[in-house]
Design a protein around this motif. Sequence first.
Motif, mmCIF file in Angstrom:
data_model
loop_
_atom_site.group_PDB
_atom_site.id
_atom_site.type_symbol
_atom_site.label_atom_id
_atom_site.label_comp_id
_atom_site.label_asym_id
_atom_site.label_seq_id
_atom_site.Cartn_x
_atom_site.Cartn_y
_atom_site.Cartn_z
ATOM 1 N N LEU A 89 -6.005 4.953 -3.552
ATOM 2 C CA LEU A 89 -5.395 5.578 -4.727
ATOM 3 C C LEU A 89 -4.657 4.557 -5.582
ATOM 4 N N TYR A 90 -4.436 4.899 -6.836
ATOM 5 C CA TYR A 90 -3.610 4.071 -7.710
ATOM 6 C C TYR A 90 -3.062 4.971 -8.810
ATOM 7 N N GLY A 91 -2.084 4.450 -9.537
ATOM 8 C CA GLY A 91 -1.560 5.214 -10.669
ATOM 9 C C GLY A 91 -0.078 5.005 -10.827
ATOM 10 N N PRO A 92 0.539 5.770 -11.757
ATOM 11 C CA PRO A 92 1.976 5.672 -11.971
ATOM 12 C C PRO A 92 2.727 5.940 -10.673
ATOM 13 N N GLY A 93 3.812 5.222 -10.453
ATOM 14 C CA GLY A 93 4.623 5.449 -9.255
ATOM 15 C C GLY A 93 4.135 4.681 -8.050
#
Length: 340
Positions: free
Chosen positions: A188-192
């Motif tokens: 997973l990846y993304g903001p936070g």
Amino acid sequence: MPDTLTVVERRSFPRGGTADRFDLAGRSVFVAGHAGMVGRALVRRLSAEPCRLLTVDRGTLDLRRPDAVRAWMDAHRPDVVIVAAARVGGILANATEPVDFLADNLAIANAVIPAAHAAGTRKLLYLGSSCIYPRDAPQPISEAALLTGPLEPTNQWYALAKIAGVKLCEAYRRQFGFDAITAMPTNLYGPGDRFDPERGHVLPALMAKAHRAKRDGTGCLEVWGTGTPRREFLHVDDLADGLVHLLTRYSGPEPVNIGTGTDIAIAELAELICETVGFRGRIGYRSDRPDGTPRKRLDTFRMRSLGWQPRIDLADGIAQTYAWYRDHVAMDEDSLHPTG
Ligand code: GDP
């Protein structure tokens, strides 16, 4: 039937046992681990649903302590529990803090799942991970590959704890009829995310390193290993959407993979990140850092047959994540480096 005939099972996936459609309207939904990357995405996604969100701060409730979790669950009696709490980290953090990755994740599963059942929770969703599958599982990795071979050693501690959590859900379903389901997200990846060059996962680590290299005028971005391993990356907002889809449409003992079905080599990922960040220097491969598993691409047949697929393209997701990183993480750091 002649002995030489091998009968193969036709591919099908049950669309849900007890509840074809589980309605969230009016229900209380406890997101365990709401402050993490996945938890935050779930809170964003669930705010669009007609449910009541429940969260609790880490300082108030330690999700590793069975008695405390039991008391909290008894007091709040959530209709739905989503176990997004976990100790997570990149390939190096996993290899150097094995006790934390194994013991903390086992403790969370062992505290939250039984307490939710005891408090009368209607439905529980537990998050596993694509690293629970055998290192040499055939690609794309189907859910049936679970426990068919040895694990990748670099993240075996985390994987073992997650396997125990998945099996605990299955056991509660079998013994008590508890509607506990499990999802296996890909990388997973993304903001936070954890934008930490040493302890984070590859995508946020390379983003932070490329940003700093550009800011400081360093000529080289350091990438670990050979750059040849392949990984599949899913934006956390897609994951949150997929989890809500699963929660409302699936009930059954089999785990369900959540991914994009597409992977890329780490070297290609590094190029993509350099382009997004605007780093024009060279890329250097560090051979004293591990490659980990050579390939990890999920078979997403089950999720697709439940009517879901991801929407966020990797290049767009990286651009959006970089914008978030610049606004929320790099700004403070950069102010200490006025040369940038
Ligand atoms: P994994 O999927 O469990 O192996 O987790 P990671 O996200 O930590 O690593 C994925 C791949 O990226 C591995 O092959 C790493 O060697 C490679 N990689 C390249 N550069 C980095 C880096 O700076 N940090 C991390 N964590 N991995 C890197």
